[in-house]
Design an enzyme around this catalytic site. Sequence first.
Site, mmCIF file in Angstrom:
data_model
loop_
_atom_site.group_PDB
_atom_site.id
_atom_site.type_symbol
_atom_site.label_atom_id
_atom_site.label_comp_id
_atom_site.label_asym_id
_atom_site.label_seq_id
_atom_site.Cartn_x
_atom_site.Cartn_y
_atom_site.Cartn_z
ATOM 1 N N SER A 137 0.831 -1.211 0.000
ATOM 2 C CA SER A 137 0.000 0.000 0.000
ATOM 3 C C SER A 137 0.853 1.244 0.000
ATOM 4 O O SER A 137 0.408 2.297 -0.423
ATOM 5 C CB SER A 137 -0.831 0.074 1.278
ATOM 6 O OG SER A 137 -1.673 -0.995 1.392
ATOM 7 N N HIS A 158 -1.266 -3.080 -7.400
ATOM 8 C CA HIS A 158 -1.955 -2.650 -6.186
ATOM 9 C C HIS A 158 -3.466 -2.754 -6.344
ATOM 10 O O HIS A 158 -4.067 -2.055 -7.158
ATOM 11 C CB HIS A 158 -1.541 -1.212 -5.828
ATOM 12 C CG HIS A 158 -2.090 -0.764 -4.520
ATOM 13 N ND1 HIS A 158 -2.689 0.450 -4.333
ATOM 14 C CD2 HIS A 158 -2.152 -1.399 -3.316
ATOM 15 C CE1 HIS A 158 -3.086 0.550 -3.078
ATOM 16 N NE2 HIS A 158 -2.774 -0.561 -2.458
ATOM 17 N N GLU A 170 -3.954 -0.680 -9.803
ATOM 18 C CA GLU A 170 -2.870 0.256 -10.098
ATOM 19 C C GLU A 170 -1.639 -0.562 -10.495
ATOM 20 O O GLU A 170 -1.205 -1.434 -9.733
ATOM 21 C CB GLU A 170 -2.548 1.116 -8.869
ATOM 22 C CG GLU A 170 -3.626 2.137 -8.551
ATOM 23 C CD GLU A 170 -3.325 2.965 -7.298
ATOM 24 O OE1 GLU A 170 -3.744 4.128 -7.263
ATOM 25 O OE2 GLU A 170 -2.698 2.452 -6.347
ATOM 26 N N ASN A 208 -4.226 5.737 -2.711
ATOM 27 C CA ASN A 208 -3.954 5.944 -1.288
ATOM 28 C C ASN A 208 -3.399 7.332 -0.991
ATOM 29 O O ASN A 208 -3.651 7.885 0.076
ATOM 30 C CB ASN A 208 -2.997 4.875 -0.762
ATOM 31 C CG ASN A 208 -3.736 3.580 -0.450
ATOM 32 O OD1 ASN A 208 -4.971 3.564 -0.380
ATOM 33 N ND2 ASN A 208 -3.009 2.499 -0.278
HETATM 34 N N1 3HC Z 1 -16.705 -10.563 -2.083
HETATM 35 C C1 3HC Z 1 -17.605 -10.654 -3.066
HETATM 36 N N2 3HC Z 1 -18.630 -9.796 -3.226
HETATM 37 C C2 3HC Z 1 -18.743 -8.791 -2.323
HETATM 38 C C3 3HC Z 1 -17.833 -8.622 -1.262
HETATM 39 C C4 3HC Z 1 -16.766 -9.566 -1.160
HETATM 40 N N3 3HC Z 1 -15.842 -9.497 -0.193
HETATM 41 N N4 3HC Z 1 -18.181 -7.528 -0.560
HETATM 42 C C5 3HC Z 1 -19.281 -7.012 -1.157
HETATM 43 N N5 3HC Z 1 -19.624 -7.779 -2.209
HETATM 44 C C6 3HC Z 1 -20.715 -7.565 -3.155
HETATM 45 C C7 3HC Z 1 -22.033 -7.886 -2.488
HETATM 46 O O1 3HC Z 1 -22.372 -9.251 -2.648
HETATM 47 C C8 3HC Z 1 -23.014 -6.967 -3.194
HETATM 48 O O2 3HC Z 1 -23.498 -7.574 -4.364
HETATM 49 P P1 3HC Z 1 -24.975 -7.173 -4.925
HETATM 50 O O3 3HC Z 1 -24.786 -5.829 -5.551
HETATM 51 O O4 3HC Z 1 -25.299 -8.240 -5.876
HETATM 52 O O5 3HC Z 1 -25.849 -7.170 -3.713
HETATM 53 C C9 3HC Z 1 -22.149 -5.778 -3.602
HETATM 54 O O6 3HC Z 1 -20.795 -6.182 -3.496
HETATM 55 C C10 3HC Z 1 -22.403 -4.626 -2.676
HETATM 56 O O7 3HC Z 1 -22.179 -5.046 -1.319
HETATM 57 P P2 3HC Z 1 -23.147 -4.735 -0.106
HETATM 58 O O8 3HC Z 1 -24.562 -4.688 -0.575
HETATM 59 O O9 3HC Z 1 -22.786 -5.670 1.010
HETATM 60 O O10 3HC Z 1 -22.724 -3.317 0.444
HETATM 61 P P3 3HC Z 1 -22.432 -1.969 -0.296
HETATM 62 O O11 3HC Z 1 -23.379 -1.700 -1.392
HETATM 63 O O12 3HC Z 1 -22.263 -0.983 0.800
HETATM 64 O O13 3HC Z 1 -20.989 -2.163 -0.982
HETATM 65 C C11 3HC Z 1 -18.652 -1.977 -0.847
HETATM 66 C C12 3HC Z 1 -19.900 -2.611 -0.252
HETATM 67 C C13 3HC Z 1 -18.442 -2.483 -2.255
HETATM 68 C C14 3HC Z 1 -17.503 -2.422 0.036
HETATM 69 C C15 3HC Z 1 -18.839 -0.410 -0.866
HETATM 70 O O14 3HC Z 1 -19.259 0.036 0.384
HETATM 71 C C16 3HC Z 1 -17.593 0.331 -1.241
HETATM 72 O O15 3HC Z 1 -17.278 0.478 -2.407
HETATM 73 N N6 3HC Z 1 -16.851 0.839 -0.226
HETATM 74 C C17 3HC Z 1 -15.608 1.547 -0.425
HETATM 75 C C18 3HC Z 1 -14.488 0.563 -0.554
HETATM 76 C C19 3HC Z 1 -13.167 1.229 -0.800
HETATM 77 O O16 3HC Z 1 -13.016 2.433 -0.846
HETATM 78 N N7 3HC Z 1 -12.123 0.400 -0.949
HETATM 79 C C20 3HC Z 1 -10.776 0.854 -1.138
HETATM 80 C C21 3HC Z 1 -10.098 0.963 0.158
HETATM 81 S S1 3HC Z 1 -8.415 1.462 -0.012
HETATM 82 C C22 3HC Z 1 -7.601 0.020 -0.315
HETATM 83 O O17 3HC Z 1 -8.122 -1.059 -0.304
HETATM 84 C C23 3HC Z 1 -6.145 0.139 -0.607
HETATM 85 C C24 3HC Z 1 -5.300 -0.510 0.428
HETATM 86 O O18 3HC Z 1 -3.960 -0.383 0.004
HETATM 87 C C25 3HC Z 1 -5.436 0.095 1.813
#
Ligand code: 3HC
Length: 304
Positions: A137, A158, A170, A208
């Site tokens: 990260s 990434h 990325e 990030n």
């Molecule tokens: N595996 C498979 N499918 C998943 C899943 C997983 N782990 N998590 C969620 N899903 C699917 C669900 O099944 C759902 O499918 P559907 O549309 O058919 O119902 C869909 O994704 C949406 O999930 P939820 O309904 O449970 O919840 P949300 O609509 O709130 O979405 C989220 C969840 C996709 C996590 C959304 O909240 C989101 O985009 N959050 C922001 C995530 C983000 O910013 N990530 C980047 C972080 S930074 C990073 O990772 C970098 C590192 O270096 C730190």
Amino acid sequence: LPSLVFVRNFASNVIQNITVVGGGLMGSGIAQVAAQAGNSVTLVDVNDDLLKKTSQRIETSIQRVAKKVYKEKPEDGEKFITESLKKITYSTDIPASVTKADLVVEAIVEKMDIKHKLFSSIDKVAPEHTIFASNTSSLSITEIASVTNRKDRFGGLHFFNPVPVMKLLEVIRTNETSDETYQKMMAWGKAIGKVTITCKDTPGFVVNRLLVPILLEAIRMYERGDASARDIDIALKLGAGHPMGPLELADYVGLDTNKNIVDGWHAKFPDNPLFNPIDSLNKLVAEGKLGVKTGEGFYKYEKK
Ligand code: 3HC
């Protein structure tokens, strides 16, 4: 003859066998998306208990993907699940796991010395053509690659959490990453269904570097008592269209990961106040409150 040559060149250009080192949140997601795309995947970690957890996480996640993609055709969904899971082999033998790899993606703890130990050991046993990549990260890819003799076949890949859902990858090229390696990494990213962007080997890359400061500022805002955690999160969701609020997202990514990132940046850029240590974040991490994965961070969660 020309067509045979073409086939051979083509085959050597395609990444098919991949090894993922590290079965945490990111590693399991990377293994899953590669297997879903038909790659043969070896997932390595240090012990069988960890690997058991990893395989359970992958199974749960792949079921969610199948439910969504094969909504109308559940039988095809079952087939997709079985075929994809068959593509993943689990192992605790790191050197043996890379001997057939076209690509090794490392997703282990964010400690430079541990990454160096891993890469210098597998550099000796991996085939000549194998590309090494880190999913770090916040650490420098150039520095991670420095202990290997394949700096031209080294880059950053990434991913974002949750890997099966987030579309972005990325692709990081250092000054030493060859064009061929870069092209192969880009092609692989597309083959596993991601949208790729390219970034130089700069701290935090694109996402990030922009996202983490928002999370850090939100934590400082909460620490000062300017607004409640819930209100800060609602504000960015409803006022800026973010899918998750910053404190919710910090918990989701893991507070240890956030701390690692800010500590690393602070050490490198001590004069940038944006990267100063944050007491409340350090305290939560010291108490083992790392967010969703431990059941508590800025919020409390039902333990899984
Ligand atoms: N595996 C498979 N499918 C998943 C899943 C997983 N782990 N998590 C969620 N899903 C699917 C669900 O099944 C759902 O499918 P559907 O549309 O058919 O119902 C869909 O994704 C949406 O999930 P939820 O309904 O449970 O919840 P949300 O609509 O709130 O979405 C989220 C969840 C996709 C996590 C959304 O909240 C989101 O985009 N959050 C922001 C995530 C983000 O910013 N990530 C980047 C972080 S930074 C990073 O990772 C970098 C590192 O270096 C730190």
